[in-house]
Design an enzyme around this catalytic site. Structure first.
Site, PDB file in Angstrom:
ATOM      1  N   GLU A 101      20.517  18.437  -6.982  1.00 41.58           N
ATOM      2  CA  GLU A 101      20.897  17.072  -7.363  1.00 41.58           C
ATOM      3  C   GLU A 101      20.323  16.789  -8.753  1.00 41.58           C
ATOM      4  OE1 GLU A 101      19.424  14.403  -4.253  1.00 41.58           O
ATOM      5  OE2 GLU A 101      19.158  16.206  -3.054  1.00 41.58           O
TER       6      GLU A 101
ATOM      7  N   ARG B  28      29.061  15.653  -4.740  1.00 40.25           N
ATOM      8  CA  ARG B  28      28.881  14.211  -4.571  1.00 40.25           C
ATOM      9  C   ARG B  28      28.524  13.583  -5.904  1.00 40.25           C
ATOM     10  NH1 ARG B  28      23.736  11.512  -1.670  1.00 40.25           N
ATOM     11  NH2 ARG B  28      24.396   9.329  -1.622  1.00 40.25           N
TER      12      ARG B  28
ATOM     13  N   TYR C 252      27.444   9.819  -7.658  1.00 41.19           N
ATOM     14  CA  TYR C 252      26.989   8.483  -7.261  1.00 41.19           C
ATOM     15  C   TYR C 252      26.006   7.919  -8.282  1.00 41.19           C
ATOM     16  CZ  TYR C 252      23.236  11.420  -5.240  1.00 41.19           C
ATOM     17  OH  TYR C 252      22.247  12.341  -5.036  1.00 41.19           O
TER      18      TYR C 252
ATOM     19  N   THR D 166      25.502  19.029  -6.323  1.00 43.77           N
ATOM     20  CA  THR D 166      26.440  20.129  -6.151  1.00 43.77           C
ATOM     21  C   THR D 166      26.842  20.276  -4.688  1.00 43.77           C
ATOM     22  OG1 THR D 166      24.764  21.832  -5.702  1.00 43.77           O
ATOM     23  CG2 THR D 166      25.301  21.400  -8.014  1.00 43.77           C
TER      24      THR D 166
ATOM     25  N   TRP E  94      28.537  14.811   4.004  1.00 44.37           N
ATOM     26  CA  TRP E  94      28.202  16.228   4.056  1.00 44.37           C
ATOM     27  C   TRP E  94      28.641  16.870   5.364  1.00 44.37           C
ATOM     28  CZ3 TRP E  94      27.106  18.212  -0.429  1.00 44.37           C
ATOM     29  CH2 TRP E  94      26.415  17.467  -1.391  1.00 44.37           C
TER      30      TRP E  94
ATOM     31  N   GLU F 297      24.209  10.284 -10.916  1.00 42.97           N
ATOM     32  CA  GLU F 297      23.700  11.488 -10.266  1.00 42.97           C
ATOM     33  C   GLU F 297      24.855  12.329  -9.734  1.00 42.97           C
ATOM     34  OE1 GLU F 297      20.376  12.823  -6.905  1.00 42.97           O
ATOM     35  OE2 GLU F 297      20.314  10.867  -7.864  1.00 42.97           O
TER      36      GLU F 297
ATOM     37  N   ASP G  77      22.381   6.328  -8.734  1.00 42.37           N
ATOM     38  CA  ASP G  77      21.105   6.313  -8.036  1.00 42.37           C
ATOM     39  C   ASP G  77      20.263   5.126  -8.501  1.00 42.37           C
ATOM     40  OD1 ASP G  77      19.260   7.163  -6.231  1.00 42.37           O
ATOM     41  OD2 ASP G  77      18.617   8.928  -7.342  1.00 42.37           O
TER      42      ASP G  77
END
Length: 497
Positions: free
Chosen positions: A9, A53, A55, A66, A422, A63, A57
């Site tokens: 991340e 993902r 998004y 992977t 996920w 952010e 943060d």
């Protein structure tokens, strides 16, 4: 050896420099950045076609996480794809801001500290067996992570303070770690986070969440970072003797090591004695080599990892960093800053050098200093550009990510309302048929075929090639034509090099 799922991340720094007026604050820039994402996914927290993902943060940091990867080069490709996706969003944000009268440039940095001293992270996630003894794991892993920075730190020009002059350090994150192990992330910033959130079958796996790492620009440094860590974890999981390197004070040690670029700083071992980071890493390298000889290689590139590991330790130990000045982030940047300082007779704390330190991490393909160096062949790479471009669009083919990518793309292609995370995959009009995929290493599941078949006869016509082409056309997450077709823009000479 067994496959392992790894993910990373990355939180990005963001700023806006106005041309005719003061730039907008980061929270406003972030809102512009995520406008296309909100239009596309009706949320600022979405899974995108390559199964990763995207998004916002805490602290308005964009952010990118992977997708699950079981191959180190797939992981690096997915991470690099995130840089390009974020850059594309930054370009769109800059254009939208200009239209609204806020002319200027949006800068997106893949680093870990801003000009005000605030820190943001690069978090590694390793899926490990539930049976792994956590006390043994932490006893071995903490010394490894504390000393790993001499190999895979991003490097930082530390400003002068009342206590010390401006100087160069191995790591950007070292000064911002507050605990060795903790369940918190933002409040206490531990080296290892113990929050047990495996995103898989909790009876089989747990997720090791490492938040001490620096964000790397170099693909070669990334290979060493993930590869060496994976090797140490495999030794721990196998129960082989590794050695006693437990540190008396991990947080004091990580700072002490970071600020001594000679590599000669010693740290106290709990069972007595002093050792340098080079000595600890050399002993771990020796045991890792023995482990692979006795148990076999887990990865096709393991010999390259060993060679990089040894060469970097030798460079730090000798003080001659020339052998790693194309491969290791902190050494690449140090050479760059040294050259510019010597050419301009600049002191180490000069503002021009601080600006260059930051520009090294700019993800802009034709402005970021590292990317300019890479384009001119001045640093080593691991991936062909085509592989990174594919990773922008397509998920890794050998993990659960392939199923998530297929689900997302098929549902969107047929206009079906859906939700995904996920583990969970759900068609909104069929909530009782929601699918849980608990095995991150499984790229096939007949239940997914059955779920998608509910969408009708058109599903059969959506081949993987068709879905890939469809993903490439996803407006807010695709790059402009010159990148999709593999044509790099014309490059200028790197500045100040």
């Amino acid at each position: 050896m067994d496959r392992r799922v790894i993910g990373v991340e990355t939180e990005f720094g963001i700023t806006h420099h106005g041309r005719t007026r003061r730039g907008l604050p980061p929270d406003e820039v972030a809102r512009y950045l995520f406008r296309p994402v909100l239009r596309w996914g009706r949320s600022s927290n979405v899974f995108i076609p390559n199964a990763s993902r995207l998004y916002l943060d805490v602290g308005s940091h964009p952010e990118y996480a992977t997708a699950e990867c079981d191959d180190l080069l797939d992981l690096i490709a997915s991470d690099r794809a995130g840089e390009l996706i974020m850059h594309d969003l930054a370009q769109r944000a800059e254009a939208a801001m200009t239209e609204d009268g806020f002319d200027g440039s949006v800068y997106l940095f893949k680093n870990n500290v801003d000009s005000q001293g605030n820190s943001y992270g690069s978090h590694e996630n390793y899926l490990i067996p539930r049976t792994t003894h956590f006390r043994r794991l932490s006893t071995i892993l903490l010394p490894f992570l504390v000393t790993r920075q001499i190999m895979v730190g991003a490097g930082r020009l530390v400003p002068a303070t009342d206590e010390s002059p401006a100087h160069y350090a191995f790591s950007q994150r070292a000064d911002h770690m507050w605990e060795g192990i903790s369940s918190a992330t933002t409040r206490s910033r531990p080296i290892i986070n113990t929050r047990d959130e495996p995103h898989s079958d909790a009876a089989v796996h747990r997720r090791l969440h490492v938040i001490v790492g620096d964000s790397n620009m170099s693909e070669t440094t990334s290979l060493l970072r993930y590869g060496a860590t994976d090797l140490v974890l495999r030794m721990v999981e196998s129960g082989v003797p590794v050695g006693d390197f437990e540190l008396e004070n991990p947080i004091g040690a990580i700072r002490h090591i970071s600020h001594d670029i000679t590599g000669k700083a010693t740290v106290k071992i709990r069972n007595g004695g002093l050792q340098t980071a080079v000595e600890i890493q050399a002993r771990l390298l020796d045991r890792a080599r023995r482990f692979v000889r006795e148990n076999g290689a887990h990865h096709a590139g393991v010999e390259q990892i060993f060679e990089l590991w040894e060469r970097t330790l030798q460079a730090v130990s000798s003080g001659d960093h020339t052998p790693i000045e194309r491969d290791i982030d902190w050494a690449i940047k140090k050479r760059l800053l040294t050259d510019v300082a010597e050419r301009g007779s600049l002191p180490m704390g000069h503002p021009k050098l601080e600006q260059l330190d930051m520009a090294y991490h700019d993800v802009h393909p034709t402005r970021g200093v590292f990317n300019l160096m890479a384009a001119h062949g001045r640093v080593s790479t691991q991936l062909a550009p085509e592989r990174i471009q594919r990773a922008i669009v397509d998920p890794p083919a050998t993990t659960r990510a392939a199923l998530r990518g297929r689900f997302l793309s098929t549902a969107r292609a047929l206009g079906a309302e859906h939700t995904v995370d996920w583990v969970h995959h759900k068609l909104v009009d069929r909530p009782l048929e929601a699918l849980m995929l608990k095995d991150p290493l499984s790229a096939e599941d007949p239940r997914m075929d059955a779920l998608l078949d509910r969408l009708g006869d058109q599903v059969a016509s959506l081949s993987e090639q068709t879905l890939s082409e469809r993903r490439a056309q996803e407006l807010p997450l695709a790059l402009s034509e010159r990148y999709k077709l593999g044509r790099a823009p014309e490059l200028a000479e790197p500045p100040l090099i």
